[in-house]
Design an enzyme around this catalytic site. Structure first.
Site, PDB file in Angstrom:
ATOM      1  N   TYR A   9      28.684  26.516  52.446  1.00  0.00           N
ATOM      2  CA  TYR A   9      28.201  27.894  52.283  1.00  0.00           C
ATOM      3  C   TYR A   9      28.311  28.366  50.835  1.00  0.00           C
ATOM      4  O   TYR A   9      27.921  29.491  50.521  1.00  0.00           O
ATOM      5  CB  TYR A   9      28.839  28.863  53.274  1.00  0.00           C
ATOM      6  CG  TYR A   9      30.357  28.904  53.341  1.00  0.00           C
ATOM      7  CD1 TYR A   9      31.132  29.170  52.226  1.00  0.00           C
ATOM      8  CD2 TYR A   9      30.999  28.725  54.567  1.00  0.00           C
ATOM      9  CE1 TYR A   9      32.505  29.234  52.312  1.00  0.00           C
ATOM     10  CE2 TYR A   9      32.376  28.783  54.670  1.00  0.00           C
ATOM     11  CZ  TYR A   9      33.128  29.035  53.534  1.00  0.00           C
ATOM     12  OH  TYR A   9      34.486  29.105  53.628  1.00  0.00           O
ATOM     13  N   LYS A  66      33.800  29.959  46.459  1.00  0.00           N
ATOM     14  CA  LYS A  66      33.425  28.530  46.425  1.00  0.00           C
ATOM     15  C   LYS A  66      32.196  28.322  45.538  1.00  0.00           C
ATOM     16  O   LYS A  66      32.072  27.291  44.877  1.00  0.00           O
ATOM     17  CB  LYS A  66      33.136  28.016  47.840  1.00  0.00           C
ATOM     18  CG  LYS A  66      34.337  28.060  48.795  1.00  0.00           C
ATOM     19  CD  LYS A  66      35.293  26.918  48.571  1.00  0.00           C
ATOM     20  CE  LYS A  66      36.364  26.876  49.672  1.00  0.00           C
ATOM     21  NZ  LYS A  66      37.422  25.901  49.380  1.00  0.00           N
TER      22      LYS A  66
HETATM   23  C1  HXC Z   1      40.578  40.992  57.730  1.00  0.00           C
HETATM   24  C2  HXC Z   1      42.448  40.217  56.611  1.00  0.00           C
HETATM   25  C3  HXC Z   1      42.579  39.147  57.546  1.00  0.00           C
HETATM   26  C4  HXC Z   1      41.619  39.061  58.620  1.00  0.00           C
HETATM   27  C5  HXC Z   1      44.170  39.000  56.063  1.00  0.00           C
HETATM   28  N1  HXC Z   1      43.448  40.072  55.745  1.00  0.00           N
HETATM   29  N2  HXC Z   1      43.670  38.399  57.172  1.00  0.00           N
HETATM   30  N3  HXC Z   1      41.452  41.113  56.697  1.00  0.00           N
HETATM   31  N4  HXC Z   1      40.641  39.992  58.651  1.00  0.00           N
HETATM   32  N5  HXC Z   1      41.689  38.100  59.523  1.00  0.00           N
HETATM   33  C6  HXC Z   1      43.707  41.000  54.650  1.00  0.00           C
HETATM   34  C7  HXC Z   1      45.032  41.716  54.824  1.00  0.00           C
HETATM   35  O1  HXC Z   1      44.929  42.776  55.744  1.00  0.00           O
HETATM   36  C8  HXC Z   1      45.295  42.197  53.410  1.00  0.00           C
HETATM   37  O2  HXC Z   1      44.514  43.322  53.074  1.00  0.00           O
HETATM   38  C9  HXC Z   1      44.763  41.049  52.565  1.00  0.00           C
HETATM   39  O3  HXC Z   1      43.848  40.329  53.404  1.00  0.00           O
HETATM   40  C10 HXC Z   1      45.836  40.103  52.123  1.00  0.00           C
HETATM   41  O4  HXC Z   1      46.535  39.649  53.269  1.00  0.00           O
HETATM   42  P1  HXC Z   1      48.015  39.055  53.207  1.00  0.00           P
HETATM   43  O5  HXC Z   1      48.362  38.568  54.547  1.00  0.00           O
HETATM   44  O6  HXC Z   1      48.927  40.037  52.541  1.00  0.00           O
HETATM   45  O7  HXC Z   1      47.798  37.886  52.179  1.00  0.00           O
HETATM   46  P2  HXC Z   1      48.589  36.559  51.966  1.00  0.00           P
HETATM   47  O8  HXC Z   1      49.912  36.561  52.680  1.00  0.00           O
HETATM   48  O9  HXC Z   1      48.580  36.356  50.537  1.00  0.00           O
HETATM   49  O10 HXC Z   1      47.682  35.459  52.716  1.00  0.00           O
HETATM   50  C11 HXC Z   1      46.453  35.032  52.181  1.00  0.00           C
HETATM   51  C12 HXC Z   1      45.445  34.790  53.296  1.00  0.00           C
HETATM   52  C13 HXC Z   1      46.021  33.880  54.383  1.00  0.00           C
HETATM   53  C14 HXC Z   1      44.186  34.205  52.660  1.00  0.00           C
HETATM   54  C15 HXC Z   1      45.090  36.141  53.938  1.00  0.00           C
HETATM   55  O11 HXC Z   1      45.078  33.698  55.420  1.00  0.00           O
HETATM   56  C16 HXC Z   1      46.448  32.571  53.847  1.00  0.00           C
HETATM   57  O12 HXC Z   1      47.498  32.455  53.215  1.00  0.00           O
HETATM   58  N6  HXC Z   1      45.692  31.483  54.038  1.00  0.00           N
HETATM   59  C17 HXC Z   1      45.996  30.149  53.508  1.00  0.00           C
HETATM   60  C18 HXC Z   1      45.485  29.038  54.348  1.00  0.00           C
HETATM   61  C19 HXC Z   1      44.044  29.130  54.747  1.00  0.00           C
HETATM   62  O13 HXC Z   1      43.476  30.218  54.857  1.00  0.00           O
HETATM   63  N7  HXC Z   1      43.417  28.023  55.017  1.00  0.00           N
HETATM   64  C20 HXC Z   1      42.009  27.974  55.467  1.00  0.00           C
HETATM   65  C21 HXC Z   1      41.153  27.516  54.449  1.00  0.00           C
HETATM   66  S1  HXC Z   1      39.595  27.063  55.141  1.00  0.00           S
HETATM   67  P3  HXC Z   1      45.075  44.854  53.204  1.00  0.00           P
HETATM   68  O14 HXC Z   1      43.933  45.678  52.741  1.00  0.00           O
HETATM   69  O15 HXC Z   1      45.419  45.059  54.645  1.00  0.00           O
HETATM   70  O16 HXC Z   1      46.285  44.947  52.308  1.00  0.00           O
HETATM   71  C22 HXC Z   1      38.490  27.144  53.900  1.00  0.00           C
HETATM   72  C23 HXC Z   1      37.128  26.562  54.005  1.00  0.00           C
HETATM   73  C24 HXC Z   1      36.549  26.313  55.315  1.00  0.00           C
HETATM   74  O17 HXC Z   1      38.755  27.644  52.903  1.00  0.00           O
HETATM   75  C25 HXC Z   1      35.188  25.698  55.166  1.00  0.00           C
HETATM   76  C26 HXC Z   1      34.503  25.437  56.431  1.00  0.00           C
HETATM   77  C27 HXC Z   1      33.203  24.701  56.339  1.00  0.00           C
END
Ligand code: HXC
Length: 254
Positions: A142, A157
């Protein structure tokens, strides 16, 4: 990869873990980074059971000082760096109109800025040493197509794709450093799989969209990563290789 040193960010799970294991199996000393020390230690044990050499660096790619420390700790432990895989990512499904500023920034900071901080920290080291290292970035199709609910990740990305090509030219020309990317499709046992296709309906639609009718495995991505970093791919530079079972070509015209 015998005797080479490979850093894999986000190396404690999913594709990062599979890549770290593959590189260690091929004789590399691997450095795995991540935010959670317990996960890093667990993966370290698994690699050590294969008799691989491994260093854990607890860090957050969003912090440029952490990226510099990652290079310093690697140099102290293994003498230098040969390969960097920018694998750490952050993602979740959220409609564009509902995305908060923090949500946007969280993903942009991890994916776009984190890739840059790590690439620059490692690249500066290579340039100072005259070492011809190689960088591999993890994308998603994407980045050039579109994705529902991933405006933050798709934008980041796409930036990483531009970064891959730009650095491949700039550092390739001046220093012989290669920069490439992989765009994985739906891969089993990854953060993407658990976050993006968690409902049964989403999982079914994803499977149907893949001409080969199955999810990819992290080990298949690791095999491609190994090839792209290896001397056998020495003339590949600035390229993004898609591994998705043909999914992105399978969009219905109507
Ligand atoms: C809406 C969301 C949310 C959700 C988090 N937020 N999850 N908003 N829907 N599901 C919002 C929170 O409310 C907050 O905003 C802000 O994002 C930051 O969230 P935190 O939890 O404080 O952040 P943090 O602890 O730093 O975590 C980062 C993260 C988390 C990205 C949100 O998911 C993470 O750490 N992920 C790492 C692993 C990961 O995601 N792996 C997947 C990669 S797959 P507010 O406004 O409330 O403060 C990929 C490609 C896939 O990348 C390709 C497929 C083809």
């Amino acid at each position: 990869m015998e005797g080479k040193v490979a850093i894999v960010t986000g190396g404690s799970s999913g594709m990062g873990k599979a890549m770290a294991k593959k590189f260690a199996e091929k004789g590399a000393k691997v450095v795995i980074t991540g935010r959670t020390i317990e996960n890093l230690e667990q993966t370290k044990q698994e690699i050590q059971q294969q008799e691989g050499q491994v260093l854990c660096v607890q860090m957050d790619v969003r912090n440029p000082e952490d990226a510099k420390r990652m290079v310093e700790e690697t140099k102290r432990a293994f003498g230098g760096v040969d390969y960097l895989v920018n694998n750490a990512a952050g993602n979740f499904i959220c409609p564009a109109e509902e995305m908060s500023v923090n949500a946007w920034n969280a993903v942009i900071n991890i994916v776009l800025n984190g890739t840059w901080y790590c690439s620059q920290a490692v690249g500066k080291e290579w340039i100072a040493e005259g070492r011809k290292g190689s960088i591999l970035n993890m994308l998603a199709t994407y980045a050039w197509l579109a994705g529902q609910g991933v405006i933050h990740s798709a934008s980041a990305k796409a930036g990483v794709l531009a970064m891959t090509r730009t650095l491949a030219v700039e550092w390739g020309k001046k220093y012989g450093i290669r920069v490439n990317a992989i765009a994985p499709g739906p891969i089993d046992n990854t953060g993407g799989a658990t976050r993006l296709w968690e409902s049964e309906e989403a999982a079914r639609m994803t499977l149907e969209s893949v001409p080969l009718g199955r999810l990819g495995q992290p080990e298949e991505i690791a095999n491609l990563a190994y090839f792209l970093l290896s001397p056998e791919a020495e003339y590949i530079n600035g390229e993004c290789v898609t591994m998705d079972g043909g999914q992105w070509l399978n969009r219905q015209p109507f």
